[in-house]
Motif scaffolding. Structure first.
Motif, PDB file in Angstrom:
ATOM      1  N   GLY A  11      37.703 -54.020 -38.823  1.00  0.00           N
ATOM      2  CA  GLY A  11      37.245 -54.689 -40.024  1.00  0.00           C
ATOM      3  C   GLY A  11      37.283 -56.200 -39.965  1.00  0.00           C
ATOM      4  O   GLY A  11      36.934 -56.863 -40.945  1.00  0.00           O
ATOM      5  N   VAL A  12      37.689 -56.771 -38.839  1.00  0.00           N
ATOM      6  CA  VAL A  12      37.785 -58.229 -38.708  1.00  0.00           C
ATOM      7  C   VAL A  12      36.455 -58.779 -38.209  1.00  0.00           C
ATOM      8  O   VAL A  12      35.920 -58.322 -37.200  1.00  0.00           O
ATOM      9  CB  VAL A  12      38.910 -58.621 -37.720  1.00  0.00           C
ATOM     10  CG1 VAL A  12      38.928 -60.133 -37.518  1.00  0.00           C
ATOM     11  CG2 VAL A  12      40.256 -58.130 -38.231  1.00  0.00           C
ATOM     12  N   LEU A  13      35.899 -59.758 -38.915  1.00  0.00           N
ATOM     13  CA  LEU A  13      34.677 -60.421 -38.474  1.00  0.00           C
ATOM     14  C   LEU A  13      35.031 -61.552 -37.519  1.00  0.00           C
ATOM     15  O   LEU A  13      35.827 -62.422 -37.859  1.00  0.00           O
ATOM     16  CB  LEU A  13      33.910 -60.983 -39.676  1.00  0.00           C
ATOM     17  CG  LEU A  13      33.263 -59.973 -40.620  1.00  0.00           C
ATOM     18  CD1 LEU A  13      32.661 -60.682 -41.828  1.00  0.00           C
ATOM     19  CD2 LEU A  13      32.187 -59.177 -39.909  1.00  0.00           C
ATOM     20  N   VAL A  14      34.446 -61.523 -36.326  1.00  0.00           N
ATOM     21  CA  VAL A  14      34.751 -62.556 -35.337  1.00  0.00           C
ATOM     22  C   VAL A  14      33.510 -63.337 -34.910  1.00  0.00           C
ATOM     23  O   VAL A  14      33.616 -64.336 -34.209  1.00  0.00           O
ATOM     24  CB  VAL A  14      35.416 -61.945 -34.079  1.00  0.00           C
ATOM     25  CG1 VAL A  14      36.742 -61.299 -34.438  1.00  0.00           C
ATOM     26  CG2 VAL A  14      34.495 -60.952 -33.388  1.00  0.00           C
ATOM     27  N   ALA A  15      32.330 -62.865 -35.312  1.00  0.00           N
ATOM     28  CA  ALA A  15      31.103 -63.546 -34.904  1.00  0.00           C
ATOM     29  C   ALA A  15      29.957 -63.094 -35.792  1.00  0.00           C
ATOM     30  O   ALA A  15      30.064 -62.100 -36.525  1.00  0.00           O
ATOM     31  CB  ALA A  15      30.772 -63.230 -33.440  1.00  0.00           C
ATOM     32  N   GLU A  16      28.864 -63.853 -35.732  1.00  0.00           N
ATOM     33  CA  GLU A  16      27.619 -63.447 -36.348  1.00  0.00           C
ATOM     34  C   GLU A  16      26.632 -63.093 -35.243  1.00  0.00           C
ATOM     35  O   GLU A  16      26.640 -63.713 -34.184  1.00  0.00           O
ATOM     36  CB  GLU A  16      27.049 -64.562 -37.228  1.00  0.00           C
ATOM     37  CG  GLU A  16      27.912 -64.863 -38.434  1.00  0.00           C
ATOM     38  CD  GLU A  16      27.330 -65.964 -39.301  1.00  0.00           C
ATOM     39  OE1 GLU A  16      27.493 -65.880 -40.535  1.00  0.00           O
ATOM     40  OE2 GLU A  16      26.720 -66.901 -38.743  1.00  0.00           O
TER      41      GLU A  16
END
Length: 382
Positions: A11-16
């Protein structure tokens, strides 16, 4: 400092990313805006590679030039072939052999000294890697069965060429189209473990050979790649059993056995890629042995109707049908994960290029849980 701990970065956003999107509740997968169903049924793998790497589908001239550039890079060096032969003789695992081959490709890379920030050079290197992987894999398998490698066919695409180099015979249209679809379906799938590994390596501005080699290493783990091989081994067990296949699955569930190919970290419904491969498995069954398709559909029907697993968010994933499809194409089961890598390398390369275009070194932190204020005792007193 963020104190929330998310094991596995769930659930962690690290990039687009503009490359692929997954809707796990709707069972939808898109590459750069295109539904996977449309790409699998209306494009070939080379077109999808072009889409991932260049941001748009090619026109006829672009595709012709792109395909020719891949064709020109398919040959591997004699050193790579010799190493594949030695590894085959040593009974090395196919994924380990592939990892070694990709590392060796860089020895003949004409742009070794390119600036790491030169993304066009990185893309050209990625194209060479992608073109050479099928040749090295097929050569490894040929050596394992005591045969000489088959040179790439100048008039075949990547999918058909792999089957040709593997068997020495040109595949029929159904086999070639089926395998091409399988490569498309596996080309990208968000920030899975191997893609993220490749991105982490790429974020250091290491070369693309290192990033792809790292992706192969991550994919070799049984929690990421290999489930389609596990599915096939279950089907073999059913085939060799004295029980009817329906009775076998009932008994297996009663014994608490887990059926591989069901459930996914992202999908809560049936994987859209599984739907497409199920269609291909049925088509292959109509032209040959239908046992494997019968077994898989029976398992799915039982787990759906009798156990209601899809209602619990546990449904068939891509591996559930890819194993039987590959087997019907005559591919050895321990080559399934390397084939996964052969396809996914295109996605790894695309993600590295995308991330390096606006690069920031990936450097997460860990919460320290060890002791503090330990007193150092001199060595002679310990």
């Amino acid at each position: 400092m963020v104190d929330d701990l998310r094991k596995g970065l769930e659930g962690v956003l690290v990039a687009e990313s503009e490359l692929s999107s997954i809707d796990g509740d709707e069972g939808r997968l898109i590459y750069r805006g295109y539904a996977i169903e449309d790409l699998a049924r209306g494009a070939n793998y080379e077109e999808v590679l072009y889409l991932l790497w260049h941001g748009h589908l090619p026109d006829e001239d672009e595709l012709e030039a792109f395909t020719a550039s891949l064709d020109d890079e398919q040959a591997v060096s004699e050193d790579v072939l010799a190493t594949m032969e030695r590894l085959a003789d040593a009974e090395e695992r196919p994924m380990a052999a592939l990892r070694t081959a990709v590392s060796m490709f860089s020895a003949t890379e004409p742009e070794t000294d390119a600036d790491p920030a030169d993304l066009e050079a990185t893309l050209r290197m990625g194209r060479r890697i992608t073109a050479k992987i099928p040749t090295a894999l097929a050569a490894f398998e040929r050596y394992r069965i005591g045969e000489e490698p088959v040179d790439p066919h100048p008039d075949l695409g990547l999918a058909a060429n792999f089957l040709y180099m593997l068997t020495g015979e040109e595949p029929d249209d159904v086999a070639a189209e089926t395998f091409d679809q399988a490569l498309i379906l596996h080309a990208d799938h968000g920030l899975n473990a191997s893609t993220f590994t490749s991105m982490v390596i790429g974020s250091t501005m290491a070369d693309i050979y290192s990033a792809v080699t790292g992706g192969i290493g991550a994919l070799s783990g049984p929690l990421h790649g290999g489930a389609n091989q596990d599915v096939m081994e279950v089907l073999f067990e059913i085939d060799e059993s004295d029980l009817d296949h329906r009775e076998w699955i009932e008994q297996a569930i009663e014994e608490g056995r887990r059926i591989p190919g069901f459930g996914h970290r992202v999908y809560n419904v049936k994987d859209p890629r599984a739907r497409i491969l199920q269609e291909r498995s049925e088509e292959l069954a109509e032209n040959g042995d239908d046992r494997w398709y019968t077994y898989t559909t029976t398992i799915e029907q039982y787990l759906t109707e009798e156990k209601g697993l899809p209602e619990k968010g546990i449904a068939p994933n891509v591996d559930f049908y890819s194993g039987s499809v590959y087997y019907q194409l005559g591919i050895p089961i321990d080559m399934y994960t390397p084939i996964f890598a052969m396809s996914r390398a295109g996605g790894w390369i695309a993600h590295v290029l995308e991330y390096q275009d606006d690069n920031r070194l990936i450097r997460p932190r860990a919460r320290y849980t060890g002791s503090e204020n330990e007193e150092l005792v001199p060595l002679e007193e310990r």
